[in-house]
Design an enzyme around this catalytic site. Structure first.
Site, PDB file in Angstrom:
ATOM      1  N   LYS A 281     -13.555  -4.961  -2.655  1.00  0.00           N
ATOM      2  CA  LYS A 281     -14.159  -3.185  -3.096  1.00  0.00           C
ATOM      3  C   LYS A 281     -13.057  -2.264  -3.568  1.00  0.00           C
ATOM      4  CE  LYS A 281     -18.302  -3.252  -1.352  1.00  0.00           C
ATOM      5  NZ  LYS A 281     -19.522  -2.840  -2.265  1.00  0.00           N
TER       6      LYS A 281
ATOM      7  N   LYS B 153       0.722  -1.306  -0.045  1.00  0.00           N
ATOM      8  CA  LYS B 153       0.027   0.237  -0.028  1.00  0.00           C
ATOM      9  C   LYS B 153       0.903   1.253  -0.058  1.00  0.00           C
ATOM     10  CE  LYS B 153      -4.219  -1.998   2.207  1.00  0.00           C
ATOM     11  NZ  LYS B 153      -4.869  -2.090   3.351  1.00  0.00           N
TER      12      LYS B 153
ATOM     13  N   LYS C 137      -9.400 -11.311  -7.267  1.00  0.00           N
ATOM     14  CA  LYS C 137      -9.908 -11.516  -6.008  1.00  0.00           C
ATOM     15  C   LYS C 137     -11.205 -10.497  -6.257  1.00  0.00           C
ATOM     16  CE  LYS C 137      -9.905 -11.244  -1.006  1.00  0.00           C
ATOM     17  NZ  LYS C 137      -9.018 -11.042   0.251  1.00  0.00           N
TER      18      LYS C 137
END
Length: 357
Positions: free
Chosen positions: A222, A129, A219
């Site tokens: 969201k 991230k 996968k």
């Protein structure tokens, strides 16, 4: 509503107290999605029958990225309402909001003081991230996220002398964080005495790996899926049906399980099997020679039959906000009973001065 048993109580006779389980989910979307439901949340419902269950809406974790305050409050309530609507029973499981139990943050600070900088920096999710966001867009909260996660889990440790396991349902993406939790528990125990039970990873039976309807190799997520690739639990029936009918398959017509050559069909078979409880070979036999159209039509109905009642119950709970808040206050009270006791032990062993009476 019947009262739940004392979280620390165990039978004095021959029946041992059940294993304890802790799990949490972030309120970062307007609805959970199909992957959340089949990969984790449906198993939460089952585990409340065999475990002393603590389920947490982790709003402290949510603010590692920027959140609109009003939206966060609303999403936190929506997340909790969905858990109850899915079948998590407030009389059998403790459901609460993370920020309602301040001991989570306190234990995170103590564990942070036992964590090496390099140790925290090696966490794969942080590296992934932070590399995308850059240094200026990465908060210290994101860096210490796994330490707060360790505190979330260890706060609900059974007493080591009781011999009860502490289980944490995890996917592969969270295994590294659970290993850090075990390491920190061992480190604390070695330095200050036996305090924490080392948590065990628990892969619930029936958990299904669900992928994006439009990108079957990815996968369902969201943060990564397109709107057409993800099915929300609270979605209206019309759009939900369309997404199933438009799901990517392949140029053939056979409904068969083949992860390499038919990833899209395989994903739909997994969804169908998990929701209906029919084995994949039986589904293949059922749709032999019928093509994708009927298969998708029937699957869409199974999805609607599953989620329409959950949607209706969720909306009903949200309409009665006072009742929902009472349920969460009840859960926070039960969670606090355990958290307060854990922190009393931790403070004493670390060497903090007690407040007195």
């Amino acid at each position: 509503m019947p009262e739940a048993p004392n979280p620390e109580a165990s039978d004095a006779g021959t029946t041992a107290a059940p294993p304890r389980v802790f799990s949490g989910i972030q309120p970062t979307a307007d609805s959970f999605h199909l992957g959340n439901y089949l990969g984790a949340l449906r198993q939460w419902v089952a585990m409340q029958d065999t475990h002393e269950a603590f389920y947490c809406v982790v709003d402290l974790h949510a603010i590692t990225v920027e959140q609109d305050p009003a939206q966060l409050r609303r999403r936190t309530k929506v997340a909790a309402a969905q858990l109850f609507a899915m079948g998590v029973d407030p009389a059998r499981a403790t459901v609460f909001v993370q920020s309602h139990v301040p001991e989570h943050a306190e234990l995170a600070w103590i564990l942070g003081c036992l964590t090496g900088f390099g140790e925290a920096g090696r966490m794969t999710q942080f590296k992934d991230k932070s590399s995308k966001q850059g240094t200026s867009g990465t908060s210290v909260g994101l860096f210490t996220y796994p330490i707060l996660q360790a505190a979330d889990i260890l706060l609900y440790t059974p007493e080591p002398v009781a011999g009860r396991p502490l289980r944490v349902p995890v996917g592969e993406d969270q295994r590294q964080h659970l290993e850090l939790t075990r390491t920190l528990a061992q480190r604390f125990n070695h330095r200050f005495g036996e305090t924490f039970v080392l948590p065990d990873a628990h892969i619930p039976e029936g958990a299904a790996k669900i992928t994006d309807l439009q990108e079957p190799a990815a996968k369902m997520s969201k943060s990564a899926s397109s709107p057409q690739g993800i099915i929300d639990v609270l979605e209206e029936p019309g759009p939900m049906r369309k997404k199933i009918m438009r799901a990517v398959t392949d140029t053939g017509t056979e409904v068969v399980y083949d992860e390499e050559k038919k990833a899209g069909v395989t994903n739909l078979l997994r969804i169908y099997s998990a929701l209906e409880g029919t084995s994949i070979p039986d589904l293949e036999a059922r749709y032999k020679g019928s093509g994708y159209g009927q298969f998708k039509k029937d699957l869409a109905q199974v999805v609607l039959d599953t989620f329409t009642p959950i949607r209706e119950r969720t909306l009903k709970l949200l309409d009665d906000e006072e009742h929902l808040e009472r349920l969460l206050a009840q859960g926070a009270g039960r969670a606090s009973e355990v958290a307060v006791r854990t922190m009393e032990t931790v403070r004493e062993r670390v060497g903090f001065v007690g407040r007195g009476r």
